[in-house]
Scaffold this motif. Structure first.
Motif, PDB file in Angstrom:
ATOM      1  N   GLU A 125       0.849  -1.185   0.000  1.00 51.91           N
ATOM      2  CA  GLU A 125       0.000   0.000   0.000  1.00 51.91           C
ATOM      3  C   GLU A 125       0.886   1.235   0.000  1.00 51.91           C
ATOM      4  O   GLU A 125       1.690   1.439   0.909  1.00 51.91           O
ATOM      5  CB  GLU A 125      -0.903   0.006   1.241  1.00 51.91           C
ATOM      6  CG  GLU A 125      -1.819   1.217   1.263  1.00 51.91           C
ATOM      7  CD  GLU A 125      -2.813   1.196   2.414  1.00 51.91           C
ATOM      8  OE1 GLU A 125      -2.713   0.306   3.274  1.00 51.91           O
ATOM      9  OE2 GLU A 125      -3.672   2.083   2.434  1.00 51.91           O
ATOM     10  N   LYS A 126       0.711   2.066  -1.029  1.00 47.12           N
ATOM     11  CA  LYS A 126       1.497   3.295  -1.130  1.00 47.12           C
ATOM     12  C   LYS A 126       0.880   4.358  -0.238  1.00 47.12           C
ATOM     13  O   LYS A 126      -0.176   4.906  -0.538  1.00 47.12           O
ATOM     14  CB  LYS A 126       1.542   3.771  -2.583  1.00 47.12           C
ATOM     15  CG  LYS A 126       2.413   4.990  -2.782  1.00 47.12           C
ATOM     16  CD  LYS A 126       2.523   5.355  -4.258  1.00 47.12           C
ATOM     17  CE  LYS A 126       3.498   6.525  -4.398  1.00 47.12           C
ATOM     18  NZ  LYS A 126       3.701   6.862  -5.807  1.00 47.12           N
ATOM     19  N   MET A 127       1.536   4.642   0.881  1.00 48.01           N
ATOM     20  CA  MET A 127       1.041   5.646   1.820  1.00 48.01           C
ATOM     21  C   MET A 127       1.521   7.038   1.425  1.00 48.01           C
ATOM     22  O   MET A 127       0.896   8.036   1.765  1.00 48.01           O
ATOM     23  CB  MET A 127       1.498   5.314   3.248  1.00 48.01           C
ATOM     24  CG  MET A 127       1.037   3.944   3.749  1.00 48.01           C
ATOM     25  SD  MET A 127      -0.749   3.696   3.714  1.00 48.01           S
ATOM     26  CE  MET A 127      -1.287   4.778   5.043  1.00 48.01           C
ATOM     27  N   SER A 128       2.686   7.127   0.757  1.00 54.10           N
ATOM     28  CA  SER A 128       3.239   8.391   0.262  1.00 54.10           C
ATOM     29  C   SER A 128       4.312   8.030  -0.755  1.00 54.10           C
ATOM     30  O   SER A 128       4.578   6.841  -0.998  1.00 54.10           O
ATOM     31  CB  SER A 128       3.846   9.211   1.407  1.00 54.10           C
ATOM     32  OG  SER A 128       5.055   8.612   1.836  1.00 54.10           O
ATOM     33  N   LEU A 131       6.831   6.015   1.249  1.00 53.66           N
ATOM     34  CA  LEU A 131       6.436   4.919   2.139  1.00 53.66           C
ATOM     35  C   LEU A 131       5.448   3.953   1.485  1.00 53.66           C
ATOM     36  O   LEU A 131       4.330   4.332   1.142  1.00 53.66           O
ATOM     37  CB  LEU A 131       5.810   5.490   3.427  1.00 53.66           C
ATOM     38  CG  LEU A 131       5.381   4.451   4.472  1.00 53.66           C
ATOM     39  CD1 LEU A 131       6.589   3.684   5.002  1.00 53.66           C
ATOM     40  CD2 LEU A 131       4.632   5.135   5.611  1.00 53.66           C
ATOM     41  N   MET A 132       5.904   2.711   1.336  1.00 53.57           N
ATOM     42  CA  MET A 132       5.028   1.608   0.918  1.00 53.57           C
ATOM     43  C   MET A 132       4.966   0.636   2.098  1.00 53.57           C
ATOM     44  O   MET A 132       6.002   0.219   2.613  1.00 53.57           O
ATOM     45  CB  MET A 132       5.609   0.894  -0.298  1.00 53.57           C
ATOM     46  CG  MET A 132       5.632   1.746  -1.546  1.00 53.57           C
ATOM     47  SD  MET A 132       4.148   1.575  -2.526  1.00 53.57           S
ATOM     48  CE  MET A 132       4.592   0.156  -3.513  1.00 53.57           C
ATOM     49  N   VAL A 133       3.739   0.289   2.488  1.00 54.94           N
ATOM     50  CA  VAL A 133       3.553  -0.589   3.644  1.00 54.94           C
ATOM     51  C   VAL A 133       2.982  -1.926   3.178  1.00 54.94           C
ATOM     52  O   VAL A 133       1.965  -1.968   2.492  1.00 54.94           O
ATOM     53  CB  VAL A 133       2.618   0.051   4.689  1.00 54.94           C
ATOM     54  CG1 VAL A 133       2.367  -0.901   5.841  1.00 54.94           C
ATOM     55  CG2 VAL A 133       3.202   1.368   5.184  1.00 54.94           C
ATOM     56  N   PRO A 134       3.669  -3.030   3.531  1.00 56.77           N
ATOM     57  CA  PRO A 134       3.135  -4.341   3.142  1.00 56.77           C
ATOM     58  C   PRO A 134       1.913  -4.736   3.965  1.00 56.77           C
ATOM     59  O   PRO A 134       1.938  -4.642   5.193  1.00 56.77           O
ATOM     60  CB  PRO A 134       4.306  -5.296   3.391  1.00 56.77           C
ATOM     61  CG  PRO A 134       5.164  -4.622   4.376  1.00 56.77           C
ATOM     62  CD  PRO A 134       4.939  -3.139   4.240  1.00 56.77           C
ATOM     63  N   ARG A 135       0.863  -5.127   3.271  1.00 57.58           N
ATOM     64  CA  ARG A 135      -0.318  -5.737   3.894  1.00 57.58           C
ATOM     65  C   ARG A 135      -0.444  -7.116   3.249  1.00 57.58           C
ATOM     66  O   ARG A 135       0.270  -7.432   2.302  1.00 57.58           O
ATOM     67  CB  ARG A 135      -1.591  -4.932   3.623  1.00 57.58           C
ATOM     68  CG  ARG A 135      -1.449  -3.435   3.656  1.00 57.58           C
ATOM     69  CD  ARG A 135      -1.548  -2.865   5.050  1.00 57.58           C
ATOM     70  NE  ARG A 135      -1.556  -1.390   4.982  1.00 57.58           N
ATOM     71  CZ  ARG A 135      -1.121  -0.598   5.928  1.00 57.58           C
ATOM     72  NH1 ARG A 135      -0.648  -1.109   7.049  1.00 57.58           N
ATOM     73  NH2 ARG A 135      -1.151   0.699   5.799  1.00 57.58           N
ATOM     74  N   PHE A 136      -1.399  -7.913   3.704  1.00 58.51           N
ATOM     75  CA  PHE A 136      -1.570  -9.243   3.124  1.00 58.51           C
ATOM     76  C   PHE A 136      -3.018  -9.455   2.763  1.00 58.51           C
ATOM     77  O   PHE A 136      -3.916  -8.977   3.447  1.00 58.51           O
ATOM     78  CB  PHE A 136      -1.078 -10.314   4.112  1.00 58.51           C
ATOM     79  CG  PHE A 136       0.417 -10.325   4.234  1.00 58.51           C
ATOM     80  CD1 PHE A 136       1.181 -11.201   3.498  1.00 58.51           C
ATOM     81  CD2 PHE A 136       1.052  -9.424   5.071  1.00 58.51           C
ATOM     82  CE1 PHE A 136       2.563 -11.183   3.594  1.00 58.51           C
ATOM     83  CE2 PHE A 136       2.439  -9.398   5.172  1.00 58.51           C
ATOM     84  CZ  PHE A 136       3.202 -10.290   4.437  1.00 58.51           C
TER      85      PHE A 136
END
Ligand SMILES: [Zn+2]
Length: 139
Positions: A125-128, A131-136
């Motif tokens: 998920e591209k938060m900015s 910052l990319m945050v892995p989700r599942f």
């Protein structure tokens, strides 16, 4: 553009010197684990030195980006402004590792349908722009 699951107001993760390579890989859409270049022990989350041999010679290696739900909880409380609840916080055991687990979220599923042992895959998920945050999500 990646899909969005969580609001912009979600607190950003604390990024340390040890975790920076991990977050840099995530920004490239790669889910990695930290690896000791001396004894090849792997760990997550990243740490300043190898827990097996004490070496500070560490790098990261790519994982398959898949795993299974080891355990999870469904959050029903309004803890973060703008966050639509309920949502799932889970510990995911990563395939191809020695049982390494990552705490993340399970998305793209009704929270009441999440189960221990469910096979999942990473989605970033591209938060900015930084910052990319892995989700599942289920696979
Ligand atoms: Zn080591």
């Amino acid at each position: 553009m990646s899909e969005r699951y969580f609001p912009d107001l979600m607190p950003s993760p604390g990024i340390s010197r040890e975790s920076l390579p991990w977050w840099e890989a995530a920004l490239e859409g790669r889910l990695v684990v930290q690896r000791c270049t001396k004894c090849h022990a792997e760990r997550h989350p990243p740490a300043p030195c190898c827990k097996s041999c004490g070496s500070h010679e560490l790098d990261v290696r790519d994982t398959a980006g898949t795993g299974v739900v080891y355990t999870y909880t469904v959050v029903h409380q309004k803890l973060i402004p703008g966050m639509p609840e309920p949502y799932v916080v889970a510990s995911i055991e990563l395939d191809g590792t020695d049982g390494l687990r990552i705490v993340s979220n399970v998305v793209d599923i009704d929270p009441s349908k999440v189960r221990v042992g469910m096979e999942v895959e990473v989605v970033f998920e591209k938060m900015s722009d930084e910052l990319m945050v892995p989700r599942f999500r289920p696979r």
